[in-house]
Design an enzyme around this catalytic site. Structure first.
Site, PDB file in Angstrom:
ATOM      1  N   ALA A 118       0.859  -1.187   0.000  1.00 17.14           N
ATOM      2  CA  ALA A 118       0.000   0.000   0.000  1.00 17.14           C
ATOM      3  C   ALA A 118       0.897   1.240   0.000  1.00 17.14           C
ATOM      4  O   ALA A 118       2.054   1.177   0.400  1.00 17.14           O
ATOM      5  CB  ALA A 118      -0.926   0.011   1.215  1.00 17.14           C
ATOM      6  N   PHE A 119       0.330   2.363  -0.453  1.00 15.93           N
ATOM      7  CA  PHE A 119       1.165   3.571  -0.640  1.00 15.93           C
ATOM      8  C   PHE A 119       1.730   4.085   0.675  1.00 15.93           C
ATOM      9  O   PHE A 119       2.674   4.882   0.675  1.00 15.93           O
ATOM     10  CB  PHE A 119       0.365   4.667  -1.353  1.00 15.93           C
ATOM     11  CG  PHE A 119      -0.420   5.556  -0.419  1.00 15.93           C
ATOM     12  CD1 PHE A 119      -1.620   5.130   0.115  1.00 15.93           C
ATOM     13  CD2 PHE A 119       0.064   6.798  -0.066  1.00 15.93           C
ATOM     14  CE1 PHE A 119      -2.338   5.938   0.985  1.00 15.93           C
ATOM     15  CE2 PHE A 119      -0.647   7.614   0.811  1.00 15.93           C
ATOM     16  CZ  PHE A 119      -1.851   7.175   1.340  1.00 15.93           C
ATOM     17  N   LYS A 120       1.175   3.651   1.809  1.00 14.46           N
ATOM     18  CA  LYS A 120       1.668   4.141   3.100  1.00 14.46           C
ATOM     19  C   LYS A 120       3.155   3.828   3.283  1.00 14.46           C
ATOM     20  O   LYS A 120       3.863   4.529   4.000  1.00 14.46           O
ATOM     21  CB  LYS A 120       0.839   3.567   4.228  1.00 14.46           C
ATOM     22  CG  LYS A 120      -0.628   3.984   4.096  1.00 14.46           C
ATOM     23  CD  LYS A 120      -1.268   4.274   5.409  1.00 14.46           C
ATOM     24  CE  LYS A 120      -2.592   5.004   5.276  1.00 14.46           C
ATOM     25  NZ  LYS A 120      -3.522   4.522   4.265  1.00 14.46           N
ATOM     26  N   ASP A 121       3.640   2.758   2.615  1.00 16.74           N
ATOM     27  CA  ASP A 121       5.065   2.429   2.695  1.00 16.74           C
ATOM     28  C   ASP A 121       5.948   3.540   2.124  1.00 16.74           C
ATOM     29  O   ASP A 121       7.112   3.654   2.513  1.00 16.74           O
ATOM     30  CB  ASP A 121       5.364   1.153   1.903  1.00 16.74           C
ATOM     31  CG  ASP A 121       4.746  -0.095   2.529  1.00 16.74           C
ATOM     32  OD1 ASP A 121       4.673  -0.166   3.764  1.00 16.74           O
ATOM     33  OD2 ASP A 121       4.353  -0.995   1.765  1.00 16.74           O
ATOM     34  N   MET A 124       6.202   5.842   5.186  1.00 12.11           N
ATOM     35  CA  MET A 124       6.505   5.198   6.465  1.00 12.11           C
ATOM     36  C   MET A 124       7.926   4.637   6.489  1.00 12.11           C
ATOM     37  O   MET A 124       8.601   4.683   7.511  1.00 12.11           O
ATOM     38  CB  MET A 124       5.483   4.091   6.714  1.00 12.11           C
ATOM     39  CG  MET A 124       5.308   3.748   8.157  1.00 12.11           C
ATOM     40  SD  MET A 124       4.472   4.998   9.140  1.00 12.11           S
ATOM     41  CE  MET A 124       2.772   4.454   9.012  1.00 12.11           C
TER      42      MET A 124
END
Ligand SMILES: *Cc1c(COP(=O)(O)O)cnc(C)c1O
Length: 482
Positions: A118-121, A124
């Site tokens: 997911a794009f949160k990586d 993060m």
């Protein structure tokens, strides 16, 4: 570069000072006191940079109190094709965020090739390395406490695993996540990661985190912090891929583009807004919501009407099931001409929690409504049936499988973009994360990146706990003393 609060009453701070902080002491969110401007010459020079080089060029305008060599080293170890290599077999991982062209002028920016799909990586992973660096310098430790229903918790764990000075205590609702999501988190064997499955719902887990955070003495004694979506480090890291996507979709810096962004907490699209304020030629920022359409309502009508949890629907794009967008305050601060008193007035009603179906504020008929078009936003919403239809169309016409959130973005983007503008839809997750809806749409399972085959069979490391705050505090205290 100094950072100020959207509520105008907190002292200015540096990038490193706010990196480990949450809200400003006046309850507001931090923003740069002025957005750095990108000159035409810089934009020319940036066009051919690698992702890591571009990230350094952009982020060195924000993280001005980190020595350039240190920042460069942190960024180069973050944005590598090894870390971001979980996408489709034919993705060009050397680009970190490859642009996939579906049809002339219609693109997907792949942001989901990181460890948790997911794009949160994208942000993060950088945060993990920045935290480790900052804590090392201060000889300090940080214990991250959070609650997750899926994406954020796993992205945080994969970013913080094995990091010096950091532990993660992540609460999740016992038995409520998919087998894949459980396996992703609970199979981590790192000693600094504690998975805690709460006998209850996500809201119960969230309430426990709030209760611990509100116990200021416990929080200080145990060095508790969070990594939620208002973290400025996360927002700033997300600005980079708007530049990367723009360069990939255009030939010259005289062109404009439209970005469409599947939105929940307004973090992703807030980064797009800031890229545009810095001078990136973004013609349109298209905000897509699912059935939880609080942001679409604002951009169409000027009314901001956050909903309570009883009016928040569970949908097949679950990471957008949000009815009070935590980063929205950052945009409103710019919209009201950076008037902290105005933001305080608006958010006194947002924070008080208005009754369902009443507006926290309404800008129609105020000068702010006339300002709104200057910021380039458009918006729309997408329902479960729209998602199924879009997933089928993309698979049928282009042989590209997209996830449910990206489907919301594409549907609204294609509907709202101004004719002539190339459309770049941000891909926020891979379809492998949302198997059930893909099967419903296509009658077949999504492909899984090779590294994730069979992860459900790995041994899992998780503590099951009742939804009791005292038990949680005792658990944290015990682990910290071991
Ligand atoms: C977090 C998330 C979103 C929403 O992003 P915001 O920054 O909260 O607007 C959309 N899609 C997926 C898959 C996500 O994980």
């Amino acid at each position: 570069m100094k950072y100020i609060s959207t509520r105008g009453l907190a002292p200015a701070k540096t990038f490193t000072e706010i990196l480990l902080a949450g809200l400003a002491p006046d309850g507001g969110l931090y923003l740069p006191e002025a957005y750095p401007q990108v000159t035409r010459a810089e934009l020319e020079a940036w066009r051919n940079l690698s992702y890591a080089e571009l990230a350094f060029a952009v982020l060195s305008k924000f993280a001005t109190d980190i020595p350039a060599d240190d920042l460069k080293a942190i960024i180069s170890k973050t944005y590598t094709s090894e870390v971001y290599s979980n996408g489709r077999a034919d993705s060009d991982f050397s680009q970190i965020t490859p642009l996939r062209t579906l049809a002339p002028g219609v693109h997907i920016l792949e942001l989901s090739n990181g460890p948790t799909l997911a794009f949160k990586d994208m942000a993060m992973q950088l945060l993990g390395n920045l935290f480790e660096y900052a804590l090392d310098k201060q000889h300090a430790e940080l214990n991250i406490l959070g609650a997750t229903s899926g994406d954020t918790g796993s992205a945080a764990e994969y970013a913080m695993r094995g990091k010096r000075g950091i532990r993660v205590f992540m609460l999740s609702p016992n038995g409520k996540m998919s087998a894949f999501q459980r396996a992703q988190m609970y199979s981590l064997q790192d000693e600094n990661i504690y998975n805690i499955a709460i006998n209850g719902m996500f809201d119960d887990a969230q309430d426990m985190v709030k209760a611990v955070s509100n116990d200021h003495a416990f929080k200080a004694a145990h060095k508790i912090g969070t990594v939620n979506s208002i973290n400025w480090g996360r927002v700033s890291a997300q600005i980079v891929y708007y530049f990367k996507g723009y360069f990939a979709a255009t030939k010259s810096n005289d062109e404009q583009v439209a970005f469409s962004v599947p939105s929940g907490n307004f973090g992703n699209i807030c980064a797009g807004h800031i890229a545009r304020m810095m001078g990136l030629p973004i013609g349109q920022l298209i905000l897509a919501t699912n059935e939880n359409d609080v942001l679409d309502e604002f951009f169409r009508t000027g009314v901001y009407r956050p909903r309570g949890s009883e009016h928040t629907y569970e949908t097949s794009s679950p990471s957008m099931d949000i009815s009070k967008a935590s980063n929205f305050e950052r945009f409103v601060y710019d919209l009201v001409g950076r008037d902290g008193a105005k933001v305080r007035e608006f958010w006194s009603r947002v924070d008080a929690g208005s009754a369902p179906d009443t507006a926290a504020f309404d800008i129609k008929g105020t000068p702010y409504w006339n300002e709104l078009p200057k910021f380039g936003f458009a918006s729309g919403k997408s329902t479960h049936l729209d998602r199924l239809k879009t997933i089928r169309e993309m698979w049928g016409q282009y042989g590209v499988m997209i996830d449910t959130h990206t489907a919301d973005g594409l549907k609204v983007g294609l509907e709202q973009r101004r004719p002539g503008l190339p459309l770049i839809c941000l891909e926020t997750a891979l379809p492998a994360k949302f198997e059930e809806t893909i099967v419903e749409a296509l009658g077949r399972k999504p492909e899984r990146p090779a590294a994730m085959e069979g992860i459900e069979d790995l041994p899992q490391r998780v503590t099951v706990m009742d939804a009791d705050v005292a038990t949680l505090k005792a658990f944290i205290a015990k682990k910290l003393s071991e």
